[in-house]
Write a protein that holds these residues in place. Structure first.
Motif, PDB file in Angstrom:
ATOM      1  N   ASN A  31     -19.590 -51.756 -15.559  1.00  0.00           N
ATOM      2  CA  ASN A  31     -20.112 -50.503 -16.105  1.00  0.00           C
ATOM      3  C   ASN A  31     -21.608 -50.519 -16.358  1.00  0.00           C
ATOM      4  OD1 ASN A  31     -17.625 -49.174 -16.064  1.00  0.00           O
ATOM      5  ND2 ASN A  31     -17.047 -49.957 -18.070  1.00  0.00           N
ATOM      6  N   THR A  86     -23.519 -44.666 -12.725  1.00  0.00           N
ATOM      7  CA  THR A  86     -22.262 -43.931 -12.561  1.00  0.00           C
ATOM      8  C   THR A  86     -22.107 -43.371 -11.156  1.00  0.00           C
ATOM      9  OG1 THR A  86     -22.303 -43.310 -14.899  1.00  0.00           O
ATOM     10  CG2 THR A  86     -20.879 -42.019 -13.466  1.00  0.00           C
ATOM     11  N   ASP A  87     -23.206 -42.886 -10.549  1.00  0.00           N
ATOM     12  CA  ASP A  87     -23.074 -42.297  -9.215  1.00  0.00           C
ATOM     13  C   ASP A  87     -22.699 -43.345  -8.171  1.00  0.00           C
ATOM     14  OD1 ASP A  87     -25.665 -43.403  -9.478  1.00  0.00           O
ATOM     15  OD2 ASP A  87     -26.383 -42.233  -7.788  1.00  0.00           O
ATOM     16  N   LEU A  92     -20.754 -45.962  -8.889  1.00  0.00           N
ATOM     17  CA  LEU A  92     -19.331 -46.198  -9.126  1.00  0.00           C
ATOM     18  C   LEU A  92     -18.488 -45.091  -8.506  1.00  0.00           C
ATOM     19  CD1 LEU A  92     -19.334 -47.392 -12.857  1.00  0.00           C
ATOM     20  CD2 LEU A  92     -18.957 -48.786 -10.820  1.00  0.00           C
ATOM     21  N   ASN A 128     -27.403 -47.655 -17.168  1.00  0.00           N
ATOM     22  CA  ASN A 128     -26.656 -47.599 -18.424  1.00  0.00           C
ATOM     23  C   ASN A 128     -27.336 -48.529 -19.429  1.00  0.00           C
ATOM     24  OD1 ASN A 128     -24.808 -47.536 -20.496  1.00  0.00           O
ATOM     25  ND2 ASN A 128     -23.019 -47.790 -19.172  1.00  0.00           N
ATOM     26  N   CYS A 175     -20.771 -35.667 -13.637  1.00  0.00           N
ATOM     27  CA  CYS A 175     -20.514 -36.332 -14.916  1.00  0.00           C
ATOM     28  C   CYS A 175     -21.404 -35.820 -16.045  1.00  0.00           C
ATOM     29  CB  CYS A 175     -20.660 -37.857 -14.771  1.00  0.00           C
ATOM     30  SG  CYS A 175     -19.517 -38.581 -13.580  1.00  0.00           S
ATOM     31  N   THR A 192     -12.321 -40.182  -9.738  1.00  0.00           N
ATOM     32  CA  THR A 192     -13.617 -39.536  -9.964  1.00  0.00           C
ATOM     33  C   THR A 192     -13.644 -38.806 -11.302  1.00  0.00           C
ATOM     34  OG1 THR A 192     -13.988 -39.258  -7.587  1.00  0.00           O
ATOM     35  CG2 THR A 192     -15.244 -37.832  -9.068  1.00  0.00           C
ATOM     36  N   ILE A 211     -13.592 -41.262 -14.327  1.00  0.00           N
ATOM     37  CA  ILE A 211     -14.895 -41.883 -14.562  1.00  0.00           C
ATOM     38  C   ILE A 211     -15.842 -40.882 -15.221  1.00  0.00           C
ATOM     39  CG2 ILE A 211     -16.972 -42.777 -13.421  1.00  0.00           C
ATOM     40  CD1 ILE A 211     -15.180 -44.181 -11.422  1.00  0.00           C
ATOM     41  N   CYS A 212     -15.846 -39.644 -14.719  1.00  0.00           N
ATOM     42  CA  CYS A 212     -16.734 -38.621 -15.279  1.00  0.00           C
ATOM     43  C   CYS A 212     -16.348 -38.261 -16.715  1.00  0.00           C
ATOM     44  CB  CYS A 212     -16.709 -37.377 -14.395  1.00  0.00           C
ATOM     45  SG  CYS A 212     -17.730 -37.529 -12.910  1.00  0.00           S
ATOM     46  N   ASP A 244     -17.359 -41.060 -18.974  1.00  0.00           N
ATOM     47  CA  ASP A 244     -18.809 -41.011 -19.162  1.00  0.00           C
ATOM     48  C   ASP A 244     -19.174 -39.906 -20.150  1.00  0.00           C
ATOM     49  OD1 ASP A 244     -21.535 -41.940 -18.105  1.00  0.00           O
ATOM     50  OD2 ASP A 244     -21.662 -39.788 -17.794  1.00  0.00           O
ATOM     51  N   THR A 277      -9.416 -44.922 -19.334  1.00  0.00           N
ATOM     52  CA  THR A 277      -9.756 -46.051 -18.457  1.00  0.00           C
ATOM     53  C   THR A 277      -8.585 -46.980 -18.154  1.00  0.00           C
ATOM     54  OG1 THR A 277     -10.475 -47.345 -20.386  1.00  0.00           O
ATOM     55  CG2 THR A 277     -12.163 -46.077 -19.216  1.00  0.00           C
TER      56      THR A 277
END
Length: 483
Positions: free
Chosen positions: A78, A82-83, A85, A148, A290, A325, A328-329, A332, A359
Motif C-alpha cells: 500500500n 493507488t492508480d 494498484l 502514500n 478514488c 477496483t 480499492i477506491c 482509499d 480489504t
C-alpha cells in the motif's frame, strides 16, 4: 497452484513463471542478509553446528511466514500509488514490479558481497518510493498526492525507532545479567571458554537461551520480512493472472456480505459528513479515480458487480476486476475521510471496521505463495550466512561477543521484531540485531569498532536514496520504452 496457468497463452504463462521466480530470487537473497542474522549468535557462540542451525532456522522461518498474517505484506504494497494498484494488470504494472525488484536485488547482492549487514526492508521501501516518484514524473501529479506519504512516514518511523528500541532492551538485559551473575561463565567469549576451560560449548542455560532466542528470531523474521515477499508475489499474480487473483475466490459468503454492508455504511458516513468532506477533498472531475466525492457511485458499482453472488467464482472475470477496483477506491476513500477534521469519534471508530471489511477479500494470499516465499528465505540462509555471521560476531565490537551479549542481543531482537509484526509495522531484522549487538558492547565496555559501525551507518544512510534512484531510473526508462 497449476490452475493459475490455465487460460493463459504460452508467452504470458512463461512471463508469469519468470516473474514469480524473480520475486522468490529477491527473497532468496533476503536470506543472505536478514535470516543469517537469526543464526549469527548461535553459530558464532558454537551453541549449534551451522548446518543444524540453518536448517532449524529455515523451519521456523517457514512457520513464521505461514502463521504471521498479512498485515506487513500489505503495509508494503500500500506504499504504491493507488492508480498503479488499480492498473497493475498493465504493461506499466509489470515494469513497476521488475524495476523495484531489480534495484533491490542489485543493492542487496552488492552489500552482501562485502559482508555488510544491510536491510532488505529498507531497500525494498526505497525501491517502492522510487517507483512512486517515477510515476509522479510521468503522470504530472504532485508528490503529495502521487505517494502514500502517511503510510511512508509510519514505515520510516518503525525503521528508525525499532533499532533504538532493540539496542536499549538488549543493553538493559545484559546490564541485568551483569548485576545478577557477575562471575558467571556466560560473560566469557567462545575463545575465552576454550582457552581457560577447554570446553567447546557455552554453559547449559546460556546455550539453551541462545538456541531458543535464535529460533524465536527466525520465527519473527518470517512473520515480518517473509510477508513482504508474499505481497510482491501477489502483485505479480494479480498483474498476470487477474481472473484467479484479483479477489479471493475462496472468500466465504459471510465475508462477501460484510463487504457489501461496509460499502453501504461508508456511503452513509459520506452523506452525513458530505459538506466537510467535499471541502477537504473537492471533486477533481475528469478521469480521476478514488475520490471521496465518488463514494456514492463507487458503492453502487460495487453492489451491482457483486449482485446476489455468494461466491466470487460465480462472477465473470470483468466483474471480479470491477469488484477489486471499487474495493480499492472505497478503502482509499475511507482512509481519506478518517483524516478529515470534524468527523465524529463514532464515525472514526466505524471507519476502522469498514476498512477491515473492505480489504478482507483483496488483501489475501494462497497457501502455496506463503510456502514458496518461506522456502526461498530458508534456502538463502543455508547458502549465504557466513559473511554476515562473521561481521556480527567479530567486527562490531572491539572484543569478541560473549554468551551473555549474544543472549541479550538475540532475545531482545526477537521480541522487538515480534511486536512489530503484531502491529503490522515493517522493520529491519538486520538493523535491529546490529544495533542490539552494539548496545551490548557499550554496556559491556567492550568498545565498538568504529570502522564497522561507520560502514553500517553509511550503508544505512545510502540504502534508501540508492535503491530509490535505481528504481526510479529503471521504472521511468521502462515506461518510456515499453508503454
Amino acid at each position: 497452484m497449476l490452475e493459475l496457468l490455465s487460460g493463459l497463452d504460452t508467452a504470458l504463462a512463461v512471463t508469469l513463471v519468470l516473474s514469480v521466480t524473480f520475486v522468490l530470487a529477491f527473497e532468496f537473497i533476503n536470506g543472505f542478509h536478514d535470516t543469517a542474522n537469526a543464526v549469527a549468535t548461535v553459530i558464532y557462540t558454537q551453541s549449534m553446528k551451522p548446518q543444524t542451525a540453518v536448517i532449524l532456522s529455515g523451519c521456523f522461518n517457514f512457520l513464521g511466514v505461514f502463521f504471521g498474517g498479512l498485515a506487513v505484506a500489505y503495509a508494503i504494497v500500500n506504499l504504491l500509488p493507488t492508480d498503479l494498484l488499480l492498473n497493475i494488470n498493465s504493461t506499466q504494472g509489470m515494469v513497476m514490479v521488475f524495476a523495484l525488484l531489480t534495484s533491490a536485488i542489485i543493492w542487496n547482492l552488492g552489500t552482501w558481497y562485502f559482508g555488510i549487514p544491510t536491510s532488505s526492508s529498507h531497500t525494498l521501501i526505497g525501491a517502492i518510493l522510487g517507483v512512486g516518484i517515477g510515476n509522479v514524473m510521468i503522470t504530472g501529479e504532485s508528490l503529495s498526492s502521487g505517494i502514500n506519504w502517511s503510510k511512508a512516514i509510519d514505515v520510516f518511523l518503525s525503521l528508525f525507532l525499532s533499532p533504538l528500541f532493540g539496542a536499549s532492551l538488549a543493553g538493559l538485559m545484559l546490564l541485568t545479567l551483569l548485576k545478577l551473575r557477575p562471575l558467571s561463565n556466560i560473560h566469557k567469549s567462545p575463545f575465552q571458554r576454550q582457552q581457560v576451560e577447554g570446553r567447546k560449548h557455552p554453559p547449559f542455560w546460556a546455550r539453551f537461551m541462545l538456541i531458543v532466542s535464535s529460533m524465536g528470531m527466525s520465527f519473527t523474521h518470517g512473520s515480518n520480512d517473509g510477508q513482504k515477499g508474499v505481497g510482491l508475489v501477489m502483485l505479480v499474480l494479480i498483474a498476470l493472472a487477474p481472473a484467479h487473483f484479483v479477489v479471493n475466490l475462496d472468500a466465504e459468503p459471510i465475508q462477501i456480505e460484510h463487504t457489501k454492508i461496509a460499502a453501504l455504511q461508508l456511503k452513509e458516513i459520506y452523506q452525513r459528513n458530505q459538506a466537510i468532506i467535499d471541502q477537504q477533498y473537492p471533486a477533481k472531475g475528469g478521469q480521476h479515480k478514488c475520490e471521496p466525492s465518488k463514494i456514492v457511485d463507487e458503492s453502487a458499482e460495487l453492489l451491482s458487480a457483486i449482485g446476489d453472488a455468494k461466491s466470487f467464482v460465480a462472477l465473470a472475470s470483468a466483474q471480479r476486476w470491477s469488484v477489486r477496483t471499487q474495493l480499492i477506491c472505497l478503502n482509499d476513500g475511507a482512509k481519506k475521510i478518517s483524516k478529515v477534521p470534524g468527523i465524529s469519534d463514532v464515525d472514526q471508530k466505524q471507519l476502522k471496521g469498514i476498512q477491515k471489511d473492505l480489504t478482507q477479500t483483496t488483501e489475501y494470499a494462497p497457501a502455496w505463495v506463503i510456502i514458496a516465499v518461506a522456502l526461498a528465505i530458508g534456502m538463502g540462509t543455508m547458502i549465504g550466512w557466513k559473511r554476515v555471521v562473521n561481521t556480527v560476531g567479530e567486527k562490531i565490537g572491539k572484543k569478541d561477543m560473549t554468551y551473555a551479549q549474544g543472549m541479550a542481543a538475540q532475545t531482545m531482537s526477537a521480541l522487538s521484531i515480534g511486536l512489530a509484526s503484531l502491529i503490522g509495522a515493517p522493520v529491519s531484522t538486520t538493523q535491529i540485531l546490529s544495533s542490539a549487538v552494539a548496545g551490548t558492547m557499550v554496556i559491556n565496555r567492550s568498545g565498538v569498532q568504529l570502522s564497522t559501525i561507520k560502514t553500517i551507518l553509511m550503508t544505512w544512510v545510502l540504502t534508501l536514496p540508492v535503491s530509490l534512484c535505481l528504481s526510479l531510473g529503471l521504472y521511468y526508462a521502462g515506461v518510456k520504452l515499453f508503454v
